[in-house]
Design an enzyme around this catalytic site. Structure first.
Site, mmCIF file in Angstrom:
data_model
loop_
_atom_site.group_PDB
_atom_site.id
_atom_site.type_symbol
_atom_site.label_atom_id
_atom_site.label_comp_id
_atom_site.label_asym_id
_atom_site.label_seq_id
_atom_site.Cartn_x
_atom_site.Cartn_y
_atom_site.Cartn_z
ATOM 1 N N ASP A 1 8.756 -4.193 -14.111
ATOM 2 C CA ASP A 1 8.113 -3.338 -13.113
ATOM 3 C C ASP A 1 8.384 -1.882 -13.467
ATOM 4 O O ASP A 1 9.476 -1.360 -13.264
ATOM 5 C CB ASP A 1 8.660 -3.665 -11.718
ATOM 6 C CG ASP A 1 7.826 -3.052 -10.604
ATOM 7 O OD1 ASP A 1 7.201 -1.994 -10.837
ATOM 8 O OD2 ASP A 1 7.811 -3.620 -9.496
ATOM 9 N N HIS B 1 5.026 -5.367 -11.597
ATOM 10 C CA HIS B 1 4.872 -5.114 -10.161
ATOM 11 C C HIS B 1 3.897 -6.082 -9.496
ATOM 12 O O HIS B 1 4.065 -6.419 -8.327
ATOM 13 C CB HIS B 1 4.397 -3.676 -9.951
ATOM 14 C CG HIS B 1 4.466 -3.206 -8.532
ATOM 15 N ND1 HIS B 1 5.661 -2.931 -7.888
ATOM 16 C CD2 HIS B 1 3.495 -2.968 -7.610
ATOM 17 C CE1 HIS B 1 5.420 -2.534 -6.650
ATOM 18 N NE2 HIS B 1 4.116 -2.559 -6.456
ATOM 19 N N SER C 1 6.310 -4.536 -2.203
ATOM 20 C CA SER C 1 6.019 -3.139 -2.481
ATOM 21 C C SER C 1 6.233 -2.319 -1.197
ATOM 22 O O SER C 1 7.299 -2.414 -0.591
ATOM 23 C CB SER C 1 4.599 -3.014 -3.048
ATOM 24 O OG SER C 1 4.403 -1.779 -3.651
ATOM 25 N N TRP C 2 5.250 -1.532 -0.753
ATOM 26 C CA TRP C 2 5.410 -0.796 0.498
ATOM 27 C C TRP C 2 5.784 -1.730 1.646
ATOM 28 O O TRP C 2 6.543 -1.366 2.544
ATOM 29 C CB TRP C 2 4.134 -0.027 0.852
ATOM 30 C CG TRP C 2 4.045 0.284 2.324
ATOM 31 C CD1 TRP C 2 3.253 -0.338 3.256
ATOM 32 C CD2 TRP C 2 4.818 1.259 3.046
ATOM 33 N NE1 TRP C 2 3.474 0.188 4.502
ATOM 34 C CE2 TRP C 2 4.425 1.175 4.411
ATOM 35 C CE3 TRP C 2 5.790 2.186 2.682
ATOM 36 C CZ2 TRP C 2 4.972 1.987 5.409
ATOM 37 C CZ3 TRP C 2 6.336 2.996 3.670
ATOM 38 C CH2 TRP C 2 5.922 2.888 5.013
ATOM 39 N N GLY D 1 0.825 -1.208 0.000
ATOM 40 C CA GLY D 1 0.000 0.000 0.000
ATOM 41 C C GLY D 1 0.857 1.255 0.000
ATOM 42 O O GLY D 1 1.363 1.653 -1.029
#
Length: 319
Positions: free
Chosen positions: A271, A299, A115-116, A43
C-alpha cells in the site's frame, strides 16, 4: 472461506433525517434477527459499496449499509455546488451513525470498513465504545496531517511525472502551497468545467498511486459516473483540507478507549498511499487488535486480502 457469499438484495431501506436538511440512505440485508454489522465506506464521499454485503454470511449477519452525507443515495448530493458543506464534517458523520443505530433498534454492532472508513470507525468507536462489539479495519488510515501530506506530496518521489501533472493542473499561484486546499477551492468554483476538470485531475493522481496494484483494482477512483466523481472529490478535498477536524494524533492517543473490543487490522504491505506504519502503530496502541499484513496486496485489495476479511468476519460471526 475464500470466496464471497452470493449477491443479496436488502430487505429494508430508507432515508433517515439527520438534521441540517440532510437525509442519509440506509439499507439492511441478510438475517433480520442476526448479528448486527455496519459497513462504513471509504472516500470520504465514495458512497457505500453494495458489493460489501457479500463479505458477510447472510444467515448470520444483519448487514447495515449507509451512504455518508452528500454521496451515494443520500440527499442532498454534494455534486450540486449549491449544497453547503458546512454541515458535512467528521462530527456530523459520527452522530449520523449513532442516530442510525438508534433508529434501527440495535444495541451493539460490529463495524467494518476500510481506508477513510477506518478513520470514521475509530472516531465513532472511541466516542461510543459500549455500542461496538467488534471491529474489522482494512487499509488502515487515521487521517493525520502527516498521512495526507504523504499521499498528496510525499509519495511523489515514487511518481514524479504524475505528481507534476497533478500539481501543475492548479493555478500557478497555488502550486507551492497546500495542494489539497487548492483543489478544494477548485471544487467549489462556480464554473462547472473548472470543477469537472479538477475532479478528473484529482482522480488521475489517485489512480496513479494505485496503478501498480495488479491484483487489486487499478483505475478505481476515476471509474465513477460524473456526479459521483464530483461528489467524491468535493467531499475528499473538504475533509482532507481540514484534517478531518480531528486533532493530530487523537485517534491513536485515545485507542485505549477501545480496550475490550476485539479488532482485526488488515493491511497490504504494498500500500503506497497509506503505508503499513499506520496499521502497525494502531496495533501497538490497541492491545485487543491483531494485525494481518498481506504481502501481495496494495490499497485496493487482492485475493489474499479478501480471504483475510472473510475469515475475520466469519470468526466474529461465531462470537
Amino acid at each position: 472461506m475464500t470466496q464471497p457469499f452470493p449477491e443479496i438484495e436488502p430487505y429494508a431501506h430508507g432515508l433517515l433525517e439527520v438534521g441540517d436538511g440532510n437525509r442519509i440512505y440506509w439499507e439492511t440485508s441478510g438475517n433480520p434477527d442476526g448479528k448486527p454489522a455496519l459497513v462504513v465506506h471509504g472516500g470520504p464521499g465514495s458512497g457505500g459499496k453494495r458489493g460489501a454485503r457479500k463479505n458477510f454470511d447472510p444467515a448470520v449477519y444483519r448487514i447495515v449499509l449507509f451512504d455518508q452525507r452528500g454521496c451515494g443515495e443520500s440527499l442532498p448530493h454534494a455534486s450540486d455546488p449549491a449544497v453547503d458543506m458546512a454541515h458535512n464534517t467528521t462530527e456530523h458523520l459520527i452522530e449520523d451513525m449513532e442516530r442510525l443505530r438508534v433508529h434501527l433498534g440495535i444495541e451493539q454492532w460490529l463495524l467494518y470498513g476500510g481506508s477513510w472508513g477506518s478513520t470514521l470507525i475509530l472516531a465513532y468507536a472511541e466516542r461510543y465504545p459500549a455500542r461496538v462489539s467488534e471491529i474489522v479495519l482494512v487499509s488502515v488510515t487515521m487521517t493525520r496531517p502527516e498521512e495526507t501530506d504523504w499521499l498528496y506530496r510525499g509519495v511523489a518521489r515514487f511518481l514524479p511525472g504524475p505528481w507534476e501533472t497533478f500539481r501543475n493542473a492548479l493555478p500557478e499561484s497555488e502550486r507551492d502551497g497546500n495542494l489539497v486546499a487548492a483543489y478544494s477551492r477548485l471544487m467549489n468554483n462556480p464554473d462547472p468545467d473548472v470543477r469537472a476538470t479538477a475532479a478528473r485531475n484529482w482522480c488521475a493522481w489517485e489512480d496513479a498511486v494505485i496503478a501498480h496494484e495488479t491484483l487489486g483494482h487499478p483505475g478505481a477512483y476515476s471509474d465513477k459516473p460524473d456526479d459521483a466523481l464530483l461528489a467524491f472529490v468535493r467531499i475528499c478535498t473538504h475533509y482532507f483540507a481540514n484534517d478531518a477536524w480531528i486533532p493530530d494524533g487523537q485517534l491513536l492517543d485515545e485507542a485505549h478507549k477501545l480496550a475490550g473490543i476485539p479488532g482485526v487490522l488488515i493491511h497490504g504491505r504494498l500500500d503506497l498511499g497509506t503505508p503499513l506504519q499506520n496499521a502497525w502503530q494502531l496495533a501497538q496502541a490497541w492491545p485487543d487488535a491483531e494485525l494481518h499484513v498481506i504481502d501481495e496486496s496494495g490499497h485496493t485489495g487482492s485475493p489474499a486480502m479478501r480471504a483475510s476479511i472473510l475469515d475475520a468476519l466469519a470468526r466474529f460471526g461465531r462470537r
